[in-house]
Scaffold this active site. Structure first.
Site, short mmCIF file in Angstrom:
data_model
loop_
_atom_site.label_atom_id
_atom_site.label_comp_id
_atom_site.label_asym_id
_atom_site.label_seq_id
_atom_site.Cartn_x
_atom_site.Cartn_y
_atom_site.Cartn_z
N ARG A 26 54.13 25.09 34.20
CA ARG A 26 52.71 24.94 34.54
C ARG A 26 51.90 24.61 33.28
O ARG A 26 52.39 24.74 32.17
CB ARG A 26 52.18 26.24 35.17
CG ARG A 26 52.72 26.51 36.55
CD ARG A 26 52.34 27.89 37.05
NE ARG A 26 53.02 28.94 36.30
CZ ARG A 26 52.82 30.25 36.49
NH1 ARG A 26 51.96 30.66 37.39
NH2 ARG A 26 53.48 31.13 35.77
N LYS A 33 50.74 31.22 30.42
CA LYS A 33 51.46 32.45 30.12
C LYS A 33 50.97 33.07 28.81
O LYS A 33 50.31 32.43 28.00
CB LYS A 33 52.97 32.17 29.99
CG LYS A 33 53.61 31.69 31.28
CD LYS A 33 53.43 32.65 32.44
CE LYS A 33 54.34 33.85 32.36
NZ LYS A 33 54.24 34.69 33.58
N TYR A 43 47.14 34.25 31.56
CA TYR A 43 47.79 35.49 32.04
C TYR A 43 48.31 36.23 30.82
O TYR A 43 48.94 35.62 29.94
CB TYR A 43 48.99 35.15 32.94
CG TYR A 43 48.64 34.68 34.33
CD1 TYR A 43 47.91 35.48 35.21
CD2 TYR A 43 49.07 33.43 34.78
CE1 TYR A 43 47.60 35.04 36.49
CE2 TYR A 43 48.76 32.99 36.07
CZ TYR A 43 48.03 33.80 36.91
OH TYR A 43 47.71 33.38 38.18
N HIS A 73 49.22 40.17 31.03
CA HIS A 73 50.04 41.33 31.44
C HIS A 73 50.33 42.24 30.24
O HIS A 73 51.48 42.57 29.96
CB HIS A 73 51.35 40.87 32.12
CG HIS A 73 51.10 40.14 33.41
ND1 HIS A 73 50.70 40.77 34.56
CD2 HIS A 73 51.16 38.82 33.71
CE1 HIS A 73 50.53 39.88 35.52
NE2 HIS A 73 50.80 38.69 35.03
N GLU A 95 44.79 38.11 35.04
CA GLU A 95 45.20 39.08 36.06
C GLU A 95 44.29 40.30 36.16
O GLU A 95 44.41 41.06 37.11
CB GLU A 95 46.66 39.52 35.82
CG GLU A 95 46.89 40.47 34.66
CD GLU A 95 47.00 39.74 33.31
OE1 GLU A 95 46.88 38.51 33.29
OE2 GLU A 95 47.19 40.43 32.30
N ARG A 106 44.28 45.96 57.92
CA ARG A 106 45.09 44.79 57.61
C ARG A 106 45.94 44.39 58.83
O ARG A 106 46.10 43.21 59.14
CB ARG A 106 45.99 45.10 56.41
CG ARG A 106 46.69 43.92 55.81
CD ARG A 106 45.74 42.94 55.14
NE ARG A 106 46.41 41.71 54.78
CZ ARG A 106 45.83 40.60 54.39
NH1 ARG A 106 44.52 40.54 54.28
NH2 ARG A 106 46.52 39.53 54.08
N SER A 148 54.52 50.85 59.07
CA SER A 148 55.69 50.92 58.19
C SER A 148 56.19 52.35 58.04
O SER A 148 55.56 53.19 57.38
CB SER A 148 55.29 50.35 56.82
OG SER A 148 56.35 50.47 55.92
N ASP A 170 58.86 41.71 40.63
CA ASP A 170 58.11 41.83 39.37
C ASP A 170 57.47 43.21 39.20
O ASP A 170 57.02 43.55 38.12
CB ASP A 170 57.07 40.71 39.24
CG ASP A 170 56.04 40.74 40.35
OD1 ASP A 170 56.31 41.32 41.42
OD2 ASP A 170 54.95 40.19 40.15
N1 LIG Z 1 58.18 37.12 42.38
C1 LIG Z 1 57.10 36.39 42.16
O1 LIG Z 1 57.17 35.28 41.62
C2 LIG Z 1 55.75 36.89 42.59
C3 LIG Z 1 54.66 36.02 42.66
C4 LIG Z 1 53.44 36.53 43.11
C5 LIG Z 1 53.34 37.88 43.48
N2 LIG Z 1 54.43 38.70 43.36
C6 LIG Z 1 54.41 40.12 43.74
O2 LIG Z 1 54.39 40.23 45.16
C7 LIG Z 1 53.95 41.54 45.50
C8 LIG Z 1 52.90 41.47 46.61
O3 LIG Z 1 51.71 40.89 46.08
P1 LIG Z 1 50.42 40.68 47.00
O4 LIG Z 1 49.48 39.85 46.20
O5 LIG Z 1 50.81 40.21 48.35
O6 LIG Z 1 49.86 42.15 47.12
P2 LIG Z 1 48.78 42.67 48.16
O7 LIG Z 1 48.11 43.84 47.53
O8 LIG Z 1 47.94 41.54 48.66
O9 LIG Z 1 49.67 43.17 49.40
C9 LIG Z 1 50.51 44.27 49.35
C10 LIG Z 1 50.54 44.90 50.73
O10 LIG Z 1 51.56 45.89 50.73
C11 LIG Z 1 51.14 46.89 51.64
N3 LIG Z 1 51.96 48.08 51.45
C12 LIG Z 1 51.92 48.99 50.44
N4 LIG Z 1 52.85 49.95 50.65
C13 LIG Z 1 53.49 49.62 51.80
C14 LIG Z 1 54.55 50.20 52.53
N5 LIG Z 1 55.14 51.33 52.13
N6 LIG Z 1 54.97 49.58 53.66
C15 LIG Z 1 54.39 48.44 54.08
N7 LIG Z 1 53.37 47.85 53.43
C16 LIG Z 1 52.93 48.44 52.31
C17 LIG Z 1 49.67 47.07 51.29
O11 LIG Z 1 48.96 47.72 52.34
C18 LIG Z 1 49.24 45.61 51.10
O12 LIG Z 1 48.72 45.04 52.29
C19 LIG Z 1 53.44 42.13 44.18
O13 LIG Z 1 54.42 42.98 43.65
C20 LIG Z 1 53.23 40.93 43.31
O14 LIG Z 1 53.29 41.26 41.93
C21 LIG Z 1 55.62 38.21 42.92
#
Ligand SMILES: NC(=O)c1ccc[n+]([C@@H]2O[C@H](COP(=O)([O-])OP(=O)(O)OC[C@H]3O[C@@H](n4cnc5c(N)ncnc54)[C@H](O)[C@@H]3O)[C@@H](O)[C@H]2O)c1
Length: 370
Positions: free
Chosen positions: A15, A75, A94, A96, A118, A202, A218, A268
Site C-alpha cells: 500500500r 505502516k 498506522y 500500533h 488507529e 447489533r 453467541s 491480529d
Molecule cells: N487479519 C487482518 O488482516 C485483519 C484486518 C482487519 C481487522 N482485523 C481484526 O478483525 C477483528 C474484528 O474487527 P472489527 O473491526 O470487525 O471489530 P468490531 O468491533 O466491528 O466487531 C467485533 C464484534 O465482535 C462481537 N463480539 C465480541 N465478543 C463476542 C463473542 N464472544 N461472540 C460473538 N461476538 C462477539 C462484538 O459485539 C462486535 O460486534 C479484530 O480483531 C481486528 O483487529 C484483522
C-alpha cells in the site's frame, strides 16, 4: 506545506500513503508533494500518475524525509527509519505503538509529532481502521471458498451449491465490521450463513440488513451445535483493548468436518480459535485437526489497490486539514484527530499508549496537544 510520501519498506507491504487523486487535491491547494519513486507501484499507481497530479518524484527514501515536514505513510516506521525522523516532522500513519516499546522509544527519541490512524476515534468508532476490517471481512468469504476446493486442501464443497445440491454452511463469529462484510459476501455467493453475536442492537441491525442470514446469540452450546455442519468458520470477534476471546478450543475444533476451513480474521488480536497462529500471504494456510486454517495477519495487503484507495478515502480529510491549518487548528476543526496524537516532543501523549507501558509512566500525559 512540503508533504512526503515514502515507499513502504515493511516486507510484503504494497500500500501507499496517498493515491494520485488525493495528491492532486493537495497540489491544487498549493502544497508541495514529494513522492518516492516506485511508492505507488504495488498499488498500481506508477510515478507518472503522481507526476501528472503535480508531485515531484524523489529518488531516495532518505530524501523524502529530508525534504518534507509532513510525512504520510501506511505502516509504522521500521528501525532504519527512526533516525530519518526529526523534531520538525509530523508523521501520520498506522503505528500500533502499544505493541512495541522499541518503536515507541524510537519515535520519542526522534522528537517528531506522531499521529496514529488507529487511535483516531469518532463517535466511539475507529474510522481509519474500519476500511481494513471491511476488506478483511469480504476477503474471508473469498479465501474461504477458494480453500474449500480440493486442490487447495479443502473438502471439495462449492459454497454456492448447484441446482439439486445444497449450498455450503458458513458461520461467522462476531457481527461487527469484519463480520457483517464476511456474511454479506458469503450470502452473495449463495451460502447458508449464520452469525453469532452478543450485542442485541447489533443483531437487530444484522437481521434487518442481511435478510436470509440467521443471527444467533453467541454461546458455547450454540456453537457446539453448529460446528459439525460448518464448511467455513470465520473468526471476526473483537473486545476493544483486549485479546480476542477464545471461542473455539482444540477439542471443539474436532467437531468440524475434515476439509472444512477456518479463516480467523481476529488473528491480529490473538485469534478466537485455540489453534490459530499468524500466517503470511506467501504461506497462508496450515492444517490442524483436519481443518484448513487461514490466519493471515494483514489480509488487506493482498488487495493493495483497493486498500490504498479505501485508506485514502478515510485519511484524506485529516491530511488536508493538517496541511492547510497545522495540527493544532486541524484538531479544532476535526476533534477526533486529537485522539490520534500518540507521541510529541519526545513524550507519549496518548493515554492508551501510556497504559501499555506502565513501567514508563513517568512519560508525561499532560499537554495532549502541546
Ligand atoms: N487479519 C487482518 O488482516 C485483519 C484486518 C482487519 C481487522 N482485523 C481484526 O478483525 C477483528 C474484528 O474487527 P472489527 O473491526 O470487525 O471489530 P468490531 O468491533 O466491528 O466487531 C467485533 C464484534 O465482535 C462481537 N463480539 C465480541 N465478543 C463476542 C463473542 N464472544 N461472540 C460473538 N461476538 C462477539 C462484538 O459485539 C462486535 O460486534 C479484530 O480483531 C481486528 O483487529 C484483522
Amino acid at each position: 506545506m512540503n508533504i512526503g510520501i515514502p515507499k513502504e519498506i515493511k516486507p510484503q507491504e504494497q500500500r501507499v500513503g496517498l493515491t494520485p487523486a488525493a495528491v492532486q487535491q493537495l497540489t491544487n491547494q498549493g502544497h508541495h508533494l514529494l513522492v518516492e519513486t516506485g511508492a505507488g507501484l504495488g498499488s498500481g499507481f506508477p510515478d507518472s500518475a503522481y507526476e501528472k497530479a503535480g508531485a515531484v518524484i524523489v529518488a531516495g527514501h532518505e530524501d523524502v524525509f529530508a525534504k518534507a515536514e509532513f510525512i504520510i505513510k501506511v505502516k509504522e516506521p521500521l528501525r532504519a527509519e527512526y533516525g530519518l525522523l526529526r523534531p520538525h516532522h509530523l508523521l501520520f500513519t498506522y503505528l500500533h505503538l502499544a505493541a512495541s516499546w522499541e518503536l515507541t522509544e524510537g519515535l520519542m527519541r526522534s522528537g517528531a509529532t506522531c499521529v496514529a490512524y488507529e487511535t483516531v476515534e469518532a463517535k466511539g468508532k475507529l474510522p481509519l481502521l474500519e476500511p481494513m476490517s471491511e476488506i478483511a471481512g469480504r476477503m474471508s468469504a473469498l479465501v474461504g471458498a477458494y480453500h474449500l476446493g480440493g486442490p487447495h486442501g479443502g473438502g471439495g464443497v462449492l459454497l454456492s451449491g448447484v441446482p439439486g445440491v445444497a449450498p455450503g454452511k458458513v458461520v461467522v463469529l462476531g457481527g461487527g465490521t469484519a463480520g457483517v462484510n464476511a456474511a454479506r459476501m458469503a450470502a452473495g455467493l449463495g451460502a447458508d450463513v449464520s452469525i453469532l453475536e452478543l450485542d442485541h442492537e447489533r443483531m437487530r441491525f444484522l437481521d434487518t440488513t442481511l435478510p436470509g442470514v440467521t443471527t444467533l446469540y453467541s454461546t458455547e452450546s450454540a456453537l457446539r451445535q453448529l460446528l459439525p455442519d460448518v464448511d467455513l468458520l470465520v473468526g471476526a470477534v473483537l473486545v476493544p483493548g483486549a485479546r480476542a476471546p477464545r471461542l473455539v478450543t482444540r477439542e471443539m475444533l474436532r467437531l468440524m468436518k475434515p476439509g472444512s476451513v477456518l479463516v480467523d480474521i481476529a488473528v491480529d488480536q490473538g485469534g478466537c480459535v485455540e489453534t490459530t497462529r499468524p500466517t503470511t500471504h506467501s504461506s497462508p494456510t496450515y492444517v490442524e485437526e483436519g481443518v484448513v486454517h487461514y490466519c493471515v495477519a494483514n489480509m488487506p495487503g493482498a488487495y493493495a489497490r483497493t486498500a490504498t484507495e479505501a485508506l485514502t478515502n478515510v485519511t484524506y480529510k485529516y491530511a488536508e486539514a493538517i496541511a492547510n491549518l497545522g495540527l493544532d487548528k486541524a484538531c479544532d476543526k476535526l476533534p477526533s484527530l486529537a485522539s490520534g496524537l500518540n507521541v510529541a516532543n519526545g513524550k507519549i501523549v496518548s493515554p492508551v499508549v501510556a497504559e501499555a507501558f506502565p513501567q514508563h509512566s513517568a512519560h508525561s500525559l499532560a499537554g495532549l496537544r502541546q
